[in-house]
Enzyme design. Structure first.
Site, PDB file in Angstrom:
ATOM      1  N   LYS A  71      -7.429  -7.692  17.864  1.00  0.00           N
ATOM      2  CA  LYS A  71      -6.169  -7.671  17.101  1.00  0.00           C
ATOM      3  C   LYS A  71      -6.494  -7.450  15.644  1.00  0.00           C
ATOM      4  O   LYS A  71      -7.369  -8.111  15.077  1.00  0.00           O
ATOM      5  CB  LYS A  71      -5.462  -9.034  17.261  1.00  0.00           C
ATOM      6  CG  LYS A  71      -4.105  -9.065  16.608  1.00  0.00           C
ATOM      7  CD  LYS A  71      -3.031  -8.532  17.537  1.00  0.00           C
ATOM      8  CE  LYS A  71      -1.703  -8.300  16.865  1.00  0.00           C
ATOM      9  NZ  LYS A  71      -1.589  -7.013  16.134  1.00  0.00           N
ATOM     10  N   LYS A  95     -10.130 -15.356  11.874  1.00  0.00           N
ATOM     11  CA  LYS A  95      -8.754 -15.735  11.523  1.00  0.00           C
ATOM     12  C   LYS A  95      -7.938 -16.101  12.770  1.00  0.00           C
ATOM     13  O   LYS A  95      -7.254 -17.121  12.792  1.00  0.00           O
ATOM     14  CB  LYS A  95      -8.094 -14.555  10.802  1.00  0.00           C
ATOM     15  CG  LYS A  95      -6.781 -14.864  10.159  1.00  0.00           C
ATOM     16  CD  LYS A  95      -6.161 -13.612   9.534  1.00  0.00           C
ATOM     17  CE  LYS A  95      -7.098 -12.904   8.587  1.00  0.00           C
ATOM     18  NZ  LYS A  95      -6.482 -11.721   7.934  1.00  0.00           N
ATOM     19  N   LYS A 107     -10.090  -4.012  13.688  1.00  0.00           N
ATOM     20  CA  LYS A 107      -9.548  -3.416  12.455  1.00  0.00           C
ATOM     21  C   LYS A 107      -9.863  -1.932  12.481  1.00  0.00           C
ATOM     22  O   LYS A 107     -10.794  -1.493  13.153  1.00  0.00           O
ATOM     23  CB  LYS A 107     -10.207  -4.043  11.223  1.00  0.00           C
ATOM     24  CG  LYS A 107      -9.386  -3.896   9.968  1.00  0.00           C
ATOM     25  CD  LYS A 107      -8.342  -5.004   9.903  1.00  0.00           C
ATOM     26  CE  LYS A 107      -7.504  -4.921   8.652  1.00  0.00           C
ATOM     27  NZ  LYS A 107      -6.713  -6.139   8.469  1.00  0.00           N
ATOM     28  N   ASP A 147      -1.434  -2.624   7.831  1.00  0.00           N
ATOM     29  CA  ASP A 147      -2.299  -3.159   6.759  1.00  0.00           C
ATOM     30  C   ASP A 147      -1.987  -2.323   5.516  1.00  0.00           C
ATOM     31  O   ASP A 147      -0.877  -1.795   5.397  1.00  0.00           O
ATOM     32  CB  ASP A 147      -3.772  -3.084   7.178  1.00  0.00           C
ATOM     33  CG  ASP A 147      -4.684  -3.886   6.262  1.00  0.00           C
ATOM     34  OD1 ASP A 147      -4.631  -5.121   6.292  1.00  0.00           O
ATOM     35  OD2 ASP A 147      -5.443  -3.270   5.481  1.00  0.00           O
ATOM     36  N   THR A 191       3.207 -12.511   6.133  1.00  0.00           N
ATOM     37  CA  THR A 191       1.938 -12.818   5.463  1.00  0.00           C
ATOM     38  C   THR A 191       2.194 -13.491   4.121  1.00  0.00           C
ATOM     39  O   THR A 191       1.576 -14.508   3.796  1.00  0.00           O
ATOM     40  CB  THR A 191       1.103 -11.536   5.288  1.00  0.00           C
ATOM     41  OG1 THR A 191       1.003 -10.878   6.554  1.00  0.00           O
ATOM     42  CG2 THR A 191      -0.288 -11.857   4.777  1.00  0.00           C
ATOM     43  N   ASN A 222       3.318  -5.309   0.186  1.00  0.00           N
ATOM     44  CA  ASN A 222       3.982  -6.159   1.161  1.00  0.00           C
ATOM     45  C   ASN A 222       3.640  -7.631   0.934  1.00  0.00           C
ATOM     46  O   ASN A 222       4.520  -8.475   0.787  1.00  0.00           O
ATOM     47  CB  ASN A 222       3.566  -5.696   2.577  1.00  0.00           C
ATOM     48  CG  ASN A 222       4.026  -6.667   3.644  1.00  0.00           C
ATOM     49  OD1 ASN A 222       3.441  -7.728   3.812  1.00  0.00           O
ATOM     50  ND2 ASN A 222       5.093  -6.338   4.340  1.00  0.00           N
ATOM     51  N   SER A 365       2.606 -11.507  14.297  1.00  0.00           N
ATOM     52  CA  SER A 365       2.272 -10.424  15.228  1.00  0.00           C
ATOM     53  C   SER A 365       2.127 -10.990  16.641  1.00  0.00           C
ATOM     54  O   SER A 365       2.547 -10.377  17.626  1.00  0.00           O
ATOM     55  CB  SER A 365       0.956  -9.746  14.821  1.00  0.00           C
ATOM     56  OG  SER A 365       1.198  -8.752  13.861  1.00  0.00           O
TER      57      SER A 365
HETATM   58  P1  NAD Z   1       0.206  -2.792   0.498  1.00  0.00           P
HETATM   59  O1  NAD Z   1      -0.308  -1.434   0.676  1.00  0.00           O
HETATM   60  O2  NAD Z   1       1.611  -3.091   0.880  1.00  0.00           O
HETATM   61  O3  NAD Z   1       0.010  -3.275  -1.022  1.00  0.00           O
HETATM   62  C1  NAD Z   1      -1.210  -3.238  -1.687  1.00  0.00           C
HETATM   63  C2  NAD Z   1      -0.915  -3.491  -3.153  1.00  0.00           C
HETATM   64  O4  NAD Z   1      -2.148  -3.586  -3.875  1.00  0.00           O
HETATM   65  C3  NAD Z   1      -0.107  -2.389  -3.850  1.00  0.00           C
HETATM   66  O5  NAD Z   1       0.793  -2.989  -4.754  1.00  0.00           O
HETATM   67  C4  NAD Z   1      -1.182  -1.620  -4.621  1.00  0.00           C
HETATM   68  O6  NAD Z   1      -0.644  -0.932  -5.746  1.00  0.00           O
HETATM   69  C5  NAD Z   1      -2.060  -2.758  -5.040  1.00  0.00           C
HETATM   70  N1  NAD Z   1      -3.397  -2.393  -5.441  1.00  0.00           N
HETATM   71  C6  NAD Z   1      -4.269  -1.524  -4.877  1.00  0.00           C
HETATM   72  N2  NAD Z   1      -5.397  -1.480  -5.605  1.00  0.00           N
HETATM   73  C7  NAD Z   1      -5.239  -2.350  -6.631  1.00  0.00           C
HETATM   74  C8  NAD Z   1      -6.037  -2.771  -7.709  1.00  0.00           C
HETATM   75  N3  NAD Z   1      -7.257  -2.274  -7.880  1.00  0.00           N
HETATM   76  N4  NAD Z   1      -5.545  -3.693  -8.567  1.00  0.00           N
HETATM   77  C9  NAD Z   1      -4.312  -4.210  -8.406  1.00  0.00           C
HETATM   78  N5  NAD Z   1      -3.511  -3.855  -7.409  1.00  0.00           N
HETATM   79  C10 NAD Z   1      -3.964  -2.934  -6.537  1.00  0.00           C
HETATM   80  O7  NAD Z   1      -0.811  -3.742   1.309  1.00  0.00           O
HETATM   81  P2  NAD Z   1      -0.566  -5.208   1.847  1.00  0.00           P
HETATM   82  O8  NAD Z   1      -0.145  -5.124   3.252  1.00  0.00           O
HETATM   83  O9  NAD Z   1       0.239  -5.946   0.860  1.00  0.00           O
HETATM   84  O10 NAD Z   1      -2.057  -5.783   1.857  1.00  0.00           O
HETATM   85  C11 NAD Z   1      -2.663  -6.346   0.712  1.00  0.00           C
HETATM   86  C12 NAD Z   1      -3.883  -7.150   1.148  1.00  0.00           C
HETATM   87  O11 NAD Z   1      -3.485  -8.164   2.074  1.00  0.00           O
HETATM   88  C13 NAD Z   1      -4.976  -6.359   1.857  1.00  0.00           C
HETATM   89  O12 NAD Z   1      -6.226  -6.914   1.541  1.00  0.00           O
HETATM   90  C14 NAD Z   1      -4.683  -6.612   3.324  1.00  0.00           C
HETATM   91  O13 NAD Z   1      -5.828  -6.446   4.144  1.00  0.00           O
HETATM   92  C15 NAD Z   1      -4.248  -8.058   3.257  1.00  0.00           C
HETATM   93  N6  NAD Z   1      -3.465  -8.482   4.408  1.00  0.00           N
HETATM   94  C16 NAD Z   1      -2.286  -7.853   4.723  1.00  0.00           C
HETATM   95  C17 NAD Z   1      -1.545  -8.317   5.798  1.00  0.00           C
HETATM   96  C18 NAD Z   1      -0.205  -7.737   6.157  1.00  0.00           C
HETATM   97  O14 NAD Z   1       0.476  -8.300   7.023  1.00  0.00           O
HETATM   98  N7  NAD Z   1       0.241  -6.665   5.524  1.00  0.00           N
HETATM   99  C19 NAD Z   1      -2.016  -9.388   6.569  1.00  0.00           C
HETATM  100  C20 NAD Z   1      -3.211 -10.009   6.209  1.00  0.00           C
HETATM  101  C21 NAD Z   1      -3.908  -9.541   5.124  1.00  0.00           C
END
Ligand code: NAD
Length: 425
Positions: A71, A95, A107, A147, A191, A222, A365
């Site tokens: 997953k 996790k 992943k 993601d 999240t 997100n 999920s």
């Molecule tokens: P997303 O694509 O919706 O958002 C990512 C954000 O990070 C955007 O605002 C982007 O502009 C910003 N960003 C990228 N590079 C950057 C930098 N160098 N400095 C500052 N901001 C920057 O992605 P997301 O789903 O919000 O995921 C963010 C993190 O959370 C990732 O590490 C992801 O693996 C983790 N995560 C996400 C989920 C989920 O359900 N979406 C679950 C667990 C973990």
């Protein structure tokens, strides 16, 4: 491929060895966790809108399925590579074990900047990727999710393409689908909201009142945006936000996260979103005492809590000394290097680890997958209540484990996960 400390897989392996030694884990389990069960690494070709062809590299790493189907998310980003996917898949194994859902860790993603593709090209790429993945995924085998740069619409394309390939509807092949097409209520915000439950429960364990605590968040996608909304609702003061293009800092606190979100949607960036009421522009900046900050500066502001919610390696040996916060809430996966972790610990800064802080997404999920398999539809209230209950319980477990063994929260989270993986809890 990244070298040394910047290579997440090298970091993940070091983390595994250290935490396994501390938890007394060895033998077959440790050996199995040291390498993924399977790797898919293929070229994907698509037709561009102008008739030319383009090729991209697509990956899926299936790290471990001791506790259930692989997953984990699919990421579309130029930095995606095999080592990053291996590390992220390993962290998913830990996790899912930590929060006690019957899944393993996986992943994947595509090395692409999706912003350079049209929507039609993105759909063709996603469908072509699904054809590559199809022999290796399925509701009982491997269940992808969103993601970075992937979302419900993309999950919907995967579900639809997969159904055409296997000749039947299989909504549980992927989670994070649009509501109404097998997606769960409450998944999009899970999240971020889950991270808020973890933080509040953790602060309670430390006897700290959350009201008025200042927070700076790096990454306003997100995860970062829903977390900001939840912390604002809990009475905390979000003072800084950034995305990949830049950020803003308002010492007295951002008036309304919702307005900043609206502004970001309209302008494509956070920088400049100085909102008074529904008017957001640079002309408000001075009156508000606002300041432009770079994406990385956000983490060294003088606040109570910093939240890396973007990508890996946000907190490194280079910027750890500049961090002034008391607590770090790791919403991104793998945002802190091992060197930085040690530096923060030595300074008494507590880090709430990623595998706990951001587990709300995979938890909901799991709720979505359960609903699909049982043919049920849960209301948003039910999903949110179950999310809160499970995230708080996991936090209490980690805090308890840490206090028993004098462990950091990260080591405690790994210790709880190891117990489940070895059938001990
Ligand atoms: P997303 O694509 O919706 O958002 C990512 C954000 O990070 C955007 O605002 C982007 O502009 C910003 N960003 C990228 N590079 C950057 C930098 N160098 N400095 C500052 N901001 C920057 O992605 P997301 O789903 O919000 O995921 C963010 C993190 O959370 C990732 O590490 C992801 O693996 C983790 N995560 C996400 C989920 C989920 O359900 N979406 C679950 C667990 C973990």
């Amino acid at each position: 491929m990244k070298d040394g400390a910047a290579n997440p897989w090298i970091r993940a392996l070091a983390q595994l060895e250290e935490s396994a030694a501390r938890a007394g884990i060895s033998g077959a389990l440790l050996e199995r966790l040291r390498s993924p069960d399977r790797v898919v690494d293929e070229s994907i070709e698509i037709k561009k809108d102008d008739g030319s062809t383009a090729a991209f590299r697509g990956y899926r790493v299936q790290h471990n399925n001791i506790l259930g189907a692989y997953k984990g998310g699919l990421r579309y980003h130029p930095n995606v590579d095999l080592d990053e996917a291996k590390a992220l898949a390993f962290w998913m194994t830990m996790k899912t074990a930590l929060i006690g859902v019957p899944f393993g860790g996986g992943k994947g993603g595509i090395a692409v900047n999706p912003k350079t593709l049209s929507e039609a090209e993105l759909e063709r790429l996603t469908r072509a990727f699904t054809r590559v993945l199809a022999p290796h995924i399925g509701p009982e085998v491997d269940v992808p999710a969103p993601d970075v740069n992937t979302n419900a619409k993309i999950m919907g394309w995967i579900e639809n393409e997969y159904a055409q390939i296997v000749g039947r509807d299989e909504p549980a092949v992927v989670t994070g689908k649009p509501v109404g097409r097998g997606g769960s209520e409450g998944r999009t915000e899970a999240t971020g909201f889950g991270g808020a439950h973890v933080l509040l429960k953790f602060l309670e364990s430390r006897g700290v009142n959350p009201r008025g605590l200042t927070v700076a968040i790096q990454g306003f996608g997100n995860v970062g945006s829903y977390l900001a909304l939840a912390l604002e609702k809990a009475g905390m003061k979000v003072v800084a936000l950034s995305d990949s293009k830049g950020g803003l800092y308002i010492q007295s606190g951002i008036e309304s996260i919702e307005e900043v979100e609206r502004c970001k949607e309209a302008t494509g960036k956070i920088a400049g979103c100085y909102c008074v009421g529904s008017v957001c522009d640079l002309s408000n900046k001075e009156a508000m005492g606002g300041k432009e900050v770079s994406p990385s500066e956000v983490l060294s502001l003088p606040v109570d809590i910093i939240v890396p919610a973007a990508l890996e390696n946000a907190i490194t040996a280079e910027n750890a000394a500049a961090i002034g916060a008391r607590y770090v809430l790791e919403m991104a996966n793998g945002p802190t290097t091992a060197e930085a972790d040690a530096l923060l610990e030595a300074r008494g800064i507590e880090v709430i680890p990623d595998i706990l802080a951001n587990a709300g997404g995979v938890l909901v999920s799991y709720f979505e997958w359960e609903q699909n398999r049982r043919g049920e539809i849960w209301t948003k209230d039910v999903v949110r209540a179950r999310l809160k209950e499970r995230m708080e319980r996991a936090t209490e477990e980690v805090v308890h484990e840490a206090s028993l063994g004098g462990l950091s929260l990260r080591d405690a989270a790994y210790a709880v996960a190891f117990k489940r993986l070895s059938g001990g809890a």
